[in-house]
Every structure is written in C-alpha cells, then in structure tokens.
Scaffold this active site. Structure first.
Site, PDB file in Angstrom:
ATOM      1  N   ASP A   1      -7.927  -5.441   0.311  1.00 44.43           N
ATOM      2  CA  ASP A   1      -8.438  -6.305  -0.757  1.00 44.43           C
ATOM      3  C   ASP A   1      -8.041  -7.770  -0.609  1.00 44.43           C
ATOM      4  O   ASP A   1      -8.537  -8.617  -1.336  1.00 44.43           O
ATOM      5  CB  ASP A   1      -7.930  -5.802  -2.118  1.00 44.43           C
ATOM      6  CG  ASP A   1      -8.555  -4.475  -2.484  1.00 44.43           C
ATOM      7  OD1 ASP A   1      -9.735  -4.294  -2.183  1.00 44.43           O
ATOM      8  OD2 ASP A   1      -7.855  -3.626  -3.061  1.00 44.43           O
TER       9      ASP A   1
ATOM     10  N   HIS B   1       0.858  -1.185   0.000  1.00 48.97           N
ATOM     11  CA  HIS B   1       0.000   0.000   0.000  1.00 48.97           C
ATOM     12  C   HIS B   1       0.890   1.229   0.000  1.00 48.97           C
ATOM     13  O   HIS B   1       1.930   1.238   0.643  1.00 48.97           O
ATOM     14  CB  HIS B   1      -0.894   0.018   1.254  1.00 48.97           C
ATOM     15  CG  HIS B   1      -2.058   0.923   1.111  1.00 48.97           C
ATOM     16  ND1 HIS B   1      -1.959   2.274   1.314  1.00 48.97           N
ATOM     17  CD2 HIS B   1      -3.336   0.666   0.743  1.00 48.97           C
ATOM     18  CE1 HIS B   1      -3.139   2.814   1.084  1.00 48.97           C
ATOM     19  NE2 HIS B   1      -3.989   1.870   0.732  1.00 48.97           N
TER      20      HIS B   1
END
Ligand code: ACO
Length: 402
Positions: free
Chosen positions: A341, A284
C-alpha cells in the site's frame, strides 16, 4: 504436515486443549494450494508462479484464471473466459437505481459492499449456491460486475451520469472508460495507464489468509453464498490496517506536506507512538523483509508518473520517508518495511482516481483471490464451519437478586 505444524483440532478433541492466539499469529485455519508466501525471504507465488514473472508477463484475467482454476489457461480458455466476462458486465436497471438511495457522500467501499450484497437478491433465489454450474456463473458475474459497480460508486460521488459498459473494450480499458469517460465525448484509453493498472491489479489478486480472505472463508463456511461472502470480504478490506491503508498512506503524505513538519519529525512521532500514530503502508504480519509487491510498485512508480506526465511531490515525500525509516533502529528492530500500500496510492492519484477510490481498486484486484478461496474451501471435504474458541474471563456463576 511438516515438522513445524500440529493438527490442533485433533489435539483439542483428544485432550480439551485450547490455544490462545490473538490475531491468529500462530494458528492455520486451513490447508490451501493457492498462494505461497515466505515472509522472511520476501517471496510471493500464485500457484507456484513468482509474482515478479506474472506482473511482468501476464494479465489480470489470466492470473484470475490461474488462481481460480489452478493452471494458466490456454489461449482458447482465456478467450472464452474474457468473452463471458464481457457479456455479463451489465447491471440490472433496478440495481442502478439502488445507488440513488445512498448519499453521494457515502464511502465507495460501503457502496461496493452493499451493492454486492444486493446482487445476491437478483441471482440467489431457488438455485443451490454450491451447484458447480451456478458457482461458475456467479464467478463470471462477480468478475464482470464488480468493476462496473465500483465505477458507478465513483461517478455517484462526483455527481456524473453512469455510462453503460462498452464490451468491445478489454477488462481494464472498460473500467477506465466507466470511471473517466462521460456522455459528451468519446473516451480514448491511454495504453500506458491501462497496462499500469492491470499490473497493479495482478499484484493484489491474492495474499493467502489475510483478514478479508479469511472473512470470505469464514462467512462462506456457514454455507452462505458467494455474493454474501464477498460483500463481507469487502467490508473487512476497508479497514485502515488492511486494504484501507492505501488511502491512509496518501492522507498521511498530504498531512506531512501540508503541516510542514518534515519527514524526520514525523518519524520521531511514530517512534514515540504519539497518539497511536503509525507509519501507514509500513509493516506486515507476514513479511519481515521487503514486500515483493511493494518492490514492483516502487520500481514502476517513477515510470508510470513520468509516462502520465505527472510530477507529484508526494512521491518524493514517500521516498524520503522510506529512506528515513529503513535507516532507523526502531524500524530495523521490528523489521518494518514498506508494504504493497505504500506506493500504490501515489500511482492511483496520478491516474486520476480520488483517494476514496483507492481501496475499491484493491477490492477489484483481490476479487479473484477471494473467489478462488471460497471455491477451494467448498471443495475441501475437511471444511467445517469456522468457529473460534474463547477463554472466558467474566464473572463465575451468580444469581439474579430476588
Ligand atoms: N508504524 C510504526 N510502528 C509499527 C508499524 C507501523 N506501520 N507497524 C507495526 N509497528 C510496530 C508496533 O507498534 C509494534 O511495536 P512494539 O513491539 O513496540 O509494540 C511492532 O511494530 C509489531 O507490530 P504489530 O502491531 O504487533 O504487528 P502486526 O503484525 O500485528 O500488524 C500491521 C501488522 C497491522 C500491518 C501493522 O504493521 C500496521 O498497522 N501497519 C500500518 C497499516 C498498514 O500499512 N496496513 C496494510 C498492511 S498490508 C495489507 O493489508 C494489504
């Protein structure tokens, strides 16, 4: 404002300075009071409230109100908001026909974005898109209609008839019925499923200046209306490096299962960057620690699958993959952890959603955040049209041969 930030626009005006910042790793495009993230500590708060507390105790619509209006609603405010959203779920019958012009193979994210753009043709005529009453109505219309459009995109892809919304049902139950109900028999909402989906939607509601939210703000900064801005945000979300990662994770897990390659060998290929293969659902831009949303999703994955009576070997592969990666120097050095996710797809699959609907669910979740940012931007007197600079690397002046 703090010792570590610098107002670059003033610096540019005064000195002509231009910073080069691929991917906006450094540059803040705005001030915002909506969401706080500390990526090093793995902290996420909406309007000051920790995500863990909201996920545990709140509901999707309550958090939507919080994000959009800045405070938790009173019971009356929430009741009125809920009621208004229920009253606006119907789509214009002509818009329903719009779906039949699209191929049944169309990706539901493309359908979603197109239909939201089309909504503006019904509601953005002579009215000023920035008039406060109009913005209120658009907020309610979008929250009410996006789930219906999403469910119709799903129904179209499987060749089933569209159901009318049942406004006696709450937001999530209505959405589940529109997806999984049919004309032939009544649909009974499973409260475990509804609660689990509501919680996942809360986790997705906002994430400050991510690519899709920045897109909404950039499009909105031109004066474009909320429908157009949200339609663009949906397109930005669809990419596999952003919201599309939840779909890509499931495809990756299924590939590992079907190829018989084994988790260890797959991870080795990722580390060698073979054919650009990545561990989808990992890493991320902001979190250099465990994504707090992923922590909550992982904790609930087992419970939800058990409650739904689903035993999915893909969840075991996901856990093995995570374990492998977290113990590996490559991932440790780069501080790559599962993001939101990584585990959501396994849960959506257990709920019965096809893989191509996963990012659509993300979009429904993210809608309140997009709306909150569009509204915040339009109320901020410092907002300017978004217009990045570039450093030109092409030819110097040359002349057309005569
Ligand atoms: N698998 C393997 N290696 C990775 C991964 C990954 N998922 N993510 C980053 N890396 C590596 C990069 O190759 C790079 O290695 P290098 O230093 O040897 O070149 C290093 O880690 C740093 O990565 P960047 O690409 O510079 O990180 P960036 O912040 O630009 O990208 C992103 C963040 C796009 C999320 C990236 O981690 C990624 O592609 N992840 C997979 C897709 C994904 O899960 N996206 C969802 C993000 S969450 C969301 O949008 C909801």
């Amino acid at each position: 404002d703090g010792a570590s930030s610098l107002d670059l626009s003033t610096l540019t005006r005064q000195t002509g300075f231009t910073g080069l910042d691929y991917g906006f790793v450094n540059t803040a495009s705005t001030r915002s009071a909506i969401t706080y993230i500390d990526g090093g500590q793995g902290i996420l708060r909406y309007r000051g409230y920790p995500i863990e507390e909201l996920a545990e105790h709140s509901t999707f619509l309550e958090v939507a109100w919080l994000l959009i209006y800045g405070e938790l609603p009173t019971a009356d405010q929430l009741g009125e908001f809920d009621e208004k959203i229920r009253r606006h779920t119907l789509l214009h019958e002509d818009l329903k026909r719009f779906f039949s012009a699209l191929p049944h193979t169309a990706h539901p994210m493309a359908v979603l974005s197109s239909a939201v753009a089309a909504l503006s043709t019904y509601y953005e005529d002579s009215s000023d898109p920035h008039d406060p009453d109009h913005v209120e109505l658009t907020t309610v219309r979008l929250l009410a209609k996006l789930p219906v459009i999403a469910a119709y995109a799903h129904k179209k892809s499987i060749g089933q008839a569209f159901l009318y919304p049942d406004n006696s049902l709450d937001f999530v139950s209505n959405f589940l019925r529109l997806n999984f109900g049919n004309m032939a028999e009544p649909y009974v909402v499973d409260p475990t499923l509804a609660k689990a989906l509501d919680r996942l939607l809360i986790l997705h509601e906002d994430h400050e200046q991510n690519a899709s939210t920045s897109t909404v703000r950039l499009v909105g900064s031109t004066g474009a209306n909320l429908y157009s801005s949200i339609s663009a945000g949906i397109q930005a979300l669809s990419g596999p490096l952003h919201g599309g990662a939840n779909e890509a994770v499931l495809q990756m897990l299924a590939k590992i299962r079907d190829s018989g390659e084994g988790v260890g060998r797959f991870v080795e290929r990722v580390k060698r960057k073979e054919d650009g293969v990545k561990l989808m659902g990992f890493g991320h831009r902001v979190y250099k620690n465990y994504d707090p949303r992923a922590k909550i999703v992982k904790q609930s994955a087992d419970a939800v699958l058990e409650a739904l009576g689903v035993n999915d070997p893909l969840l075991d592969i996901a856990k093995e993959l995570e374990q492998f990666a977290l113990e590996d120097e490559y991932f440790k050095e780069r501080r790559l952890y599962p993001n939101v996710d990584f585990y959501t797809g396994v849960i959506y699959k257990a709920m019965g959603f096809p893989t191509r609907m996963f990012t659509v669910l993300f979009a429904i979740g993210r809608l309140p955040g997009w709306i909150a940012h569009w509204r915040e931007m339009n109320l901020d007197p410092q907002t300017k049209i978004g217009r990045p600079q570039q450093l030109y690397t092409g030819e110097p002046e040359r002349h057309y041969p005569r």
